[in-house]
Scaffold this active site. Structure first.
Site, mmCIF file in Angstrom:
data_model
loop_
_atom_site.group_PDB
_atom_site.id
_atom_site.type_symbol
_atom_site.label_atom_id
_atom_site.label_comp_id
_atom_site.label_asym_id
_atom_site.label_seq_id
_atom_site.Cartn_x
_atom_site.Cartn_y
_atom_site.Cartn_z
ATOM 1 N N TRP A 129 0.861 -1.364 0.107
ATOM 2 C CA TRP A 129 -0.102 0.051 -0.108
ATOM 3 C C TRP A 129 0.931 1.230 -0.063
ATOM 4 C CZ3 TRP A 129 -4.633 -1.995 3.782
ATOM 5 C CH2 TRP A 129 -5.081 -3.000 2.977
ATOM 6 N N HIS A 166 -19.294 -4.219 7.076
ATOM 7 C CA HIS A 166 -19.391 -3.412 5.829
ATOM 8 C C HIS A 166 -20.858 -3.101 5.811
ATOM 9 C CE1 HIS A 166 -15.787 -5.678 4.456
ATOM 10 N NE2 HIS A 166 -15.429 -4.195 4.550
HETATM 11 N N1 GLN Z 1 -6.228 -3.935 12.659
HETATM 12 C C1 GLN Z 1 -6.893 -3.352 11.556
HETATM 13 C C2 GLN Z 1 -8.420 -2.868 12.191
HETATM 14 O O1 GLN Z 1 -8.968 -3.348 13.015
HETATM 15 C C3 GLN Z 1 -7.116 -4.209 10.553
HETATM 16 C C4 GLN Z 1 -7.823 -3.395 9.136
HETATM 17 C C5 GLN Z 1 -7.825 -4.366 7.995
HETATM 18 O O2 GLN Z 1 -7.937 -5.707 7.729
HETATM 19 N N2 GLN Z 1 -8.285 -3.858 6.918
HETATM 20 O O3 GLN Z 1 -8.767 -1.770 11.464
#
Ligand code: GLN
Ligand code: ZN
Length: 770
Positions: free
Chosen positions: A573, A706
């Site tokens: 990223w 989500h």
């Molecule tokens: N530890 C991160 C969170 O809880 C994991 C986020 C992710 O997997 N995209 O936000």
């Protein structure tokens, strides 16, 4: 010799398209304003290219949301559920397809979205049915061509090629293959081309990046069929065929034999294909070559010396008139303009000297052409500067850290090996942690409320002092620990309130990363991300997370899980340095994370989670390259996780993934516990683990984070029972799909209470049976 690019960013240099679209969706501005902004951005982009001296300027690379969705509209590939909107305003239909729509008259889900090849850009997935028909529906491409003509620019319209368009889509019913729709689709493409030729178009760019994938004979035949048809119908049209993100590979001979004017090569990802082509007996030197030398995926300055050598060697073989100089792919994946990074920018002058964003890349292309042709003198100064920048970068003390380099060189097998096997570790961990059956936990973050975000922005602006900011974060952390205790969660988290983003947080605390102020790139629709710039050797000087994890642990007797982002995800990223293999950079990050893991352990943290949600998306486009990547990626994770004693439990977490084809690599990561996203698929994603007999512990997500919907105890139990039927019960953890940072507190609290209740009921039932 001519210059071109494959596409330009379109979100606007101040992200004005983002702002106006979001305002339009929220009913805070009108369509006229939105259309005007689009026109303004196109005009600005075109004139900039013209003034820089780009010979062939693309059009139809602009989009209000996504270029694949644009293609759906162009060819009238509109799923039936939107029928009601088909005769209304076209842009509203378009946004309904992109984002879903819900009002008194109509309630439709959005079309699916997925990653555009191996980028972080997401496209809308075309939907096909057996009796699919197509029609020339949206005339956007024609209008934008005319719009540029009015500015005196004869553009090269860009179209996603029909084969790629079909292959990127999905059949929505059984009994046919989407490729069989080509015969119905092609006439619509021919109609579009016809309209363009009536306007005297010279070049059309057909993007067929499916040529970077493993294609079968039938798919290659479809390519041959398509371009033969086009050239038969329009013998005077010049087809510019663009493939990018990887080599043509096995598809090279097919591509070379097409009746086209130009074949584009991504020479950043695949420099070696150039020689293959020049030596191939199928290569007809009348076919022009577009040399994609300027990197459209990364932010480093082009190395003029190297590029010139390439250009000159091609000139000597096919002549100047058969060459284009271009970007490797569309500049969509690059930020707008380095000049926006003024003195107040986060980027230092030294680092800026090594970089080129989209606007600078246009100039690079122009300069390369100048240097390679007769007006060398005019560009000599720029050539000199470019050389100096590269010499400086190579020698910069900002980049090079001998200690880190040596540490990576000294890595050996024991560094990526836990001290004992999983079975032995499991026994020791069960004793040390004393957790119940079906232990409950969360993935790390708790709601990042407006308030929490406002503290961070006030702290950055100096309105809050460090002490004030810390005390607010401490209060929030304490509240979250109390809430988790009251709810009855077994393994707690501190809540990640101090973090802006899971990669940025670590980048800001490690040497080797820089952050731009305006280096935004489109991720999907109006969403943009600002990836960190990983420019140098990575080292960790101080602890990064111990303070907050240890603080949270001091508030409770229950175990608090430490929370880290894994090396592959940090790499994936970021804009990554191009002066050493990614694998080496990844190992450097892995060592920094390893040190953090060890520090957490020595500060009393017994469980540590290393998130790797991006491991799968790093997979190369061609399967033959998978193993090499997976070997080093898995090894980097293991390096980060292997510095601790057997009693310390290492978790990892992944989301949005399909696991089937890489399950043995996931097992090879050897995390004591893995948590995954499974609730939406009703545990379907678990199958891979079951079939493989995944040996370690696993937390299949039972709460879809989500959606604002709160799952009931019954639903969660139902999912857990599904899991229990296929996995050994001692291996099962109970947790949400992912972090809760985007959710609100009320729904989070109720959902987690339900989750704990479901786990407890299941536990009690098991005890009764025993
Ligand atoms: N530890 C991160 C969170 O809880 C994991 C986020 C992710 O997997 N995209 O936000
Ligand atoms: Zn996740």
């Amino acid at each position: 010799m001519k210059t071109t690019i494959l596409g330009y960013p379109r979100i606007g240099k101040e992200r004005e398209l983002k702002r106006v679209s979001e305002a339009y969706w929220a009913d805070k501005t009108n369509q006229k304003k939105l259309l005007e902004t689009g026109r303004h951005i196109r005009k600005e982009n075109w004139l900039l290219q013209k003034n820089t001296g780009i010979d062939s300027i693309p059009s139809n690379d602009f989009s209000f949301y996504d270029q694949v969705l644009d293609t759906c509209l162009s060819v009238g590939c509109i799923p039936k559920r939107y029928d009601k909107l088909k005769h209304g305003n076209q842009l509203d239909l378009y946004f309904a397809m992109a984002r879903g729509i819900q009002n008194k008259e109509i309630d439709c889900t959005a079309m699916e979205m997925t990653k555009w090849f191996d980028t972080n850009y997401h496209y809308i997935v075309p939907e096909f049915e057996k009796e699919q028909t197509f029609e020339f529906f949206s005339t956007k491409i024609i209008e934008e061509y005319k719009e540029a003509l009015e500015l005196g620019i004869k553009t090269k319209p860009v179209l996603i090629g029909p084969v790629t368009f079909l292959l990127l889509g999905k059949e929505k019913e059984e009994g046919f293959h989407r490729l069989s729709l080509l015969e119905k689709l092609l006439p619509v493409y021919l109609e579009i081309i016809e309209q363009l030729t009536l306007l005297d178009v010279e070049y059309i760019q057909f993007d067929e990046p499916c040529l970077a994938l493993n294609l079968n004979e039938q798919e290659r035949d479809a390519i041959k069929f398509t371009y033969k048809k086009i050239s038969t119908k329009f013998p005077n049209l010049k087809v510019f065929l663009a493939n990018y993100f990887d080599c043509y590979g096995d598809n090279l001979n097919t591509a070379l034999q097409l009746p086209i004017d130009t074949i584009h090569l991504d020479l950043v990802r695949c420099p070696l294909q150039l020689n293959d082509i020049l030596e191939s007996k199928h290569y007809n030197t009348n076919t022009k070559l577009s040399l994609g030398l300027v990197d459209g995926r990364n932010i480093w300055k082009n190395n003029f010396d190297d590029s010139l050598q390439t250009i000159k060697s091609v000139i000597s073989k096919i002549g100047e008139e058969n060459i284009w100089i271009s970007t490797s792919c569309s500049l969509l994946h690059c930020p707008y303009d380095l000049d926006l990074e003024t003195n107040e920018s986060n980027l230092s002058t030294e680092i800026k000297q090594w970089l080129a964003f989209s606007k600078q890349k246009l100039q690079e292309i122009r300069t390369l052409k100048g240097l390679a042709s007769s007006n060398y003198n005019e560009f000599e100064e720029e050539f000199k500067d470019n050389k100096i920048a590269h010499v400086n970068r190579k020698a910069s003390s900002l980049i090079h850290n001998e200690k880190v380099k040596n540490r990576v060189l000294a890595l050996n097998n024991t560094d990526s090996q836990r001290k004992s096997t999983f079975k032995n570790r499991q026994t020791k961990q069960k004793l040390a942690l004393n957790l119940p059956l079906f232990p409950t936990t969360t993935i790390g973050s708790f709601p990042q409320t407006k308030e929490v975000r406002s503290w961070r922005s006030k702290f950055k602006k100096g309105i809050l002092s460090q002490v004030e900011y810390d005390s607010l974060i401490a209060r929030e952390t304490k509240d979250s620990i109390r809430f988790q205790e009251e709810t009855g969660i077994d393994v707690l988290v501190h809540g990640e309130f101090e973090r802006n983003d899971m990669v940025e947080y670590f980048g800001e605390r490690l040497n080797g990363f820089a952050f731009s102020s305006f280096g935004w790139v489109q991720s999907y629709g109006s969403r943009c991300v600002k990836p960190p710039i990983l420019f140098g050797d990575v080292s960790r000087e101080h602890e990064m997370t111990v303070k907050w994890s240890a603080y949270a642990q001091s508030l409770t007797d229950l175990p608090v899980k430490g929370m880290l982002t894994g090396p592959v995800t940090i790499l994936q990223w970021s804009f990554v340095r191009n002066d050493q293999p990614r694998q080496v950079t990844c190992n450097q990050i892995a060592l920094a994370i390893r040190d953090e893991v060890v520090d957490l352990e020595s500060n009393g943290i017994k469980i540590i989670q290393i998130d790797e949600p991006a491991i799968r998306e790093g997979l190369p486009l061609r399967q033959e390259a998978w193993n090499k990547y997976l070997d080093w990626a898995v090894n980097a994770f293991r390096i980060s996780a292997s510095g601790v004693k057997d009693e310390t439990q290492i978790h990892t977490h992944m989301c949005y993934s399909e696991f089937n084809d890489i399950i043995n690599n996931i097992a090879a990561m050897d995390a004591d516990v893995i948590t995954i996203e499974t609730s939406r698929s009703e545990m379907e994603l678990l199958d891979a683990f079951v079939d493989f007999k995944y040996p370690n512990e696993i937390g299949p997500g039972v709460y879809d984070i989500h959606s604002p919907r709160v799952p009931s105890v019954k639903e969660i139990e139902h999912l857990l029972i599904k899991a229990k039927n296929v996995l050994p019960k001692e291996h099962i953890w109970v947790n949400p799909d992912c972090g809760l940072k985007t959710r609100d507190w009320p729904e989070t609290k109720t959902a987690l209470k339900n989750l704990v209740k479901a786990a407890k009921q299941l536990r009690e039932r098991e005890m009764e049976i025993a």
